[in-house]
Scaffold this active site. Structure first.
Site, PDB file in Angstrom:
ATOM      1  CE1 TYR A 151     -26.451  24.810  -3.654  1.00 58.83           C
ATOM      2  CE2 TYR A 151     -27.317  25.021  -5.488  1.00 58.83           C
ATOM      3  CZ  TYR A 151     -26.962  25.062  -4.661  1.00 58.83           C
ATOM      4  OH  TYR A 151     -28.457  25.615  -3.894  1.00 58.83           O
ATOM      5  CG  ASP A 214     -33.425  25.898  -5.052  1.00 55.82           C
ATOM      6  OD1 ASP A 214     -32.816  25.497  -5.833  1.00 55.82           O
ATOM      7  OD2 ASP A 214     -33.932  26.134  -3.923  1.00 55.82           O
ATOM      8  CG  ASP A 239     -32.839  26.964 -13.728  1.00 59.17           C
ATOM      9  OD1 ASP A 239     -32.293  28.168 -13.686  1.00 59.17           O
ATOM     10  OD2 ASP A 239     -31.382  26.397 -13.912  1.00 59.17           O
ATOM     11  CG  HIS A 258     -28.183  38.624  -2.143  1.00 58.95           C
ATOM     12  ND1 HIS A 258     -27.800  38.438  -0.296  1.00 58.95           N
ATOM     13  CD2 HIS A 258     -28.028  37.448  -2.153  1.00 58.95           C
ATOM     14  CE1 HIS A 258     -27.313  37.674  -0.401  1.00 58.95           C
ATOM     15  NE2 HIS A 258     -27.698  36.759  -1.692  1.00 58.95           N
ATOM     16  CG  ASN A 305     -20.356  36.824   1.589  1.00 57.73           C
ATOM     17  OD1 ASN A 305     -19.149  36.714   2.326  1.00 57.73           O
ATOM     18  ND2 ASN A 305     -20.856  35.875   1.513  1.00 57.73           N
ATOM     19  CD  GLN A 309     -20.158  32.649  -1.279  1.00 58.50           C
ATOM     20  OE1 GLN A 309     -20.559  33.059  -0.628  1.00 58.50           O
ATOM     21  NE2 GLN A 309     -20.623  31.362  -1.112  1.00 58.50           N
TER      22      GLN A 309
END
EC number: 2.1.1.4
Length: 348
Positions: A151, A214, A239, A258, A305, A309
């Site tokens: 973000y 969210d 949060d 994940h 990934n 990341q």
């Protein structure tokens, strides 16, 4: 591959060469999406010459002709010759999934893969050597807070949210109907991002109250860019790691577990268990590995990934079951959808 390698493959490595060139195929599709090729062809409603496409999209004719031919070669475009003119047109698949305007468009997913994931994967060797993500090397930002990187600007937030939106437009219905969830009166999608999965949940279970929980900035962006008329779910801000989570009968964690190492996952799962109403449950949505380590290939690639990341990994059902049991959940059921994402339902 070893089990299925034929004598002809040993004589000439067709399959290996196809794998070697996989990144080039991806870049052909990425480039066409970024340039607007599929949008132009869909809008035109008739076949176009390379010269016409190049003029409309402000590219060289030579470069566009090569790109269009490559797209024909991988069967995403069609080509025909009429009155000495070479004309290109879209396939149904391109119109449905690659043009921006389609209800099932994966355009935003492709843009994120091209502009964010592709640069990260250039540092995959370092990720494997070091065992950690490559956000600092790729984007110049600290590797510890992965969502600070994801973000890092409004533009980057929109790209990521577009990726998530595309995922659930494609797979959402299969996920929310993997189990009959009609017995859960209140459903909260924790980290539900744009609300695309919650939208599918609300459609499938109109008697349930569905909400997305969210971060405030995510909810603000979702309301501004991704809301649809007649949405039957609501947003809540907070949060789930540092604050309270809302009461609910069912909590959804879709592509959340994940992201994190096991200790952080257990902290979150235990928090959900403690808040969950008796008889309530949790729905995990992830790309699950096979127990025998032989696939699915897409889940194995997703796991790589997560290394490059984030901080987590993809897991087989036994590891999710272990974490859920350790957090207090029981009656664990696993559903493989046969598509990108699978579902696990557990009850308190």
């Amino acid at each position: 591959m070893a089990e299925h390698m034929s004598q002809s493959e040993l004589d000439y490595p067709f399959k290996l060469l196809e794998y070697f060139n996989g990144f080039r195929v991806s870049k052909v599709i990425f480039s066409a999406c970024e340039l607007g090729v599929f949008d132009l062809l869909l809008k035109s409603q008739e076949p176009l010459t390379a010269q016409h496409v190049a003029r409309e999209l402000s590219t060289s004719v030579d470069g566009m002709e090569r790109l269009l031919d490559a797209l024909v070669g991988i069967e995403i475009l069609e080509v025909e010759t009429s009155d000495g003119k070479v004309l290109y047109s879209s396939t149904d698949v391109a119109n449905l999934y690659l043009a921006k305007g389609s209800a099932k468009s994966l355009h935003e997913m492709i843009i994120y893969q091209s502009q964010t994931i592709y640069p990260l994967w250039n540092n995959m060797v370092d990720a494997i050597r070091e065992g950690k993500n490559q956000n600092e090397k790729t984007f110049g930002l600290p590797s510890e807070d992965i969502f600070q990187v994801i973000y890092r600007s409004e533009e980057e937030m929109l790209k990521f949210m577009g990726l998530m939106n595309s995922s659930w437009v494609l797979d959402g219905h299969d996920i929310v109907t993997a189990f009959n969830l009609s017995c859960f009166e209140t459903i909260v999608d924790l980290g539900g991002c744009t609300g695309a999965l919650a939208r599918e949940m609300a459609k499938a279970y109109p008697s349930s109250s569905v909400s997305v929980f969210d971060l405030p900035q995510v909810v603000e962006t979702a309301r501004k860019h991704f809301s649809q008329e007649n949405d039957a779910f609501v947003f809540q801000t907070g949060d789930f790691f540092s604050g309270d989570i809302p009461d609910a009968d069912l909590y959804v964690l879709a592509r959340i577990i994940h992201d994190w190492p096991e200790d952080k996952c257990l902290t979150l799962l235990k928090k959900i268990y403690d808040t969950c109403r008796p008889g309530g449950g949790i729905l995990l949505v992830e790309a699950m590995l096979f127990e025998n380590r032989r696939g699915p290939v897409m889940a194995q690639i997703f796991s790589l990934n997560m290394l490059v990341q984030a901080e987590g990994r993809e897991r087989p059902p036994s590891e999710y079951t272990h974490m859920l049991n350790k957090s207090g959940f029981q009656n664990i059921q696993v559903c493989r959808t046969g598509k990108s994402y699978d579902a696990i339902l557990a009850i308190k």
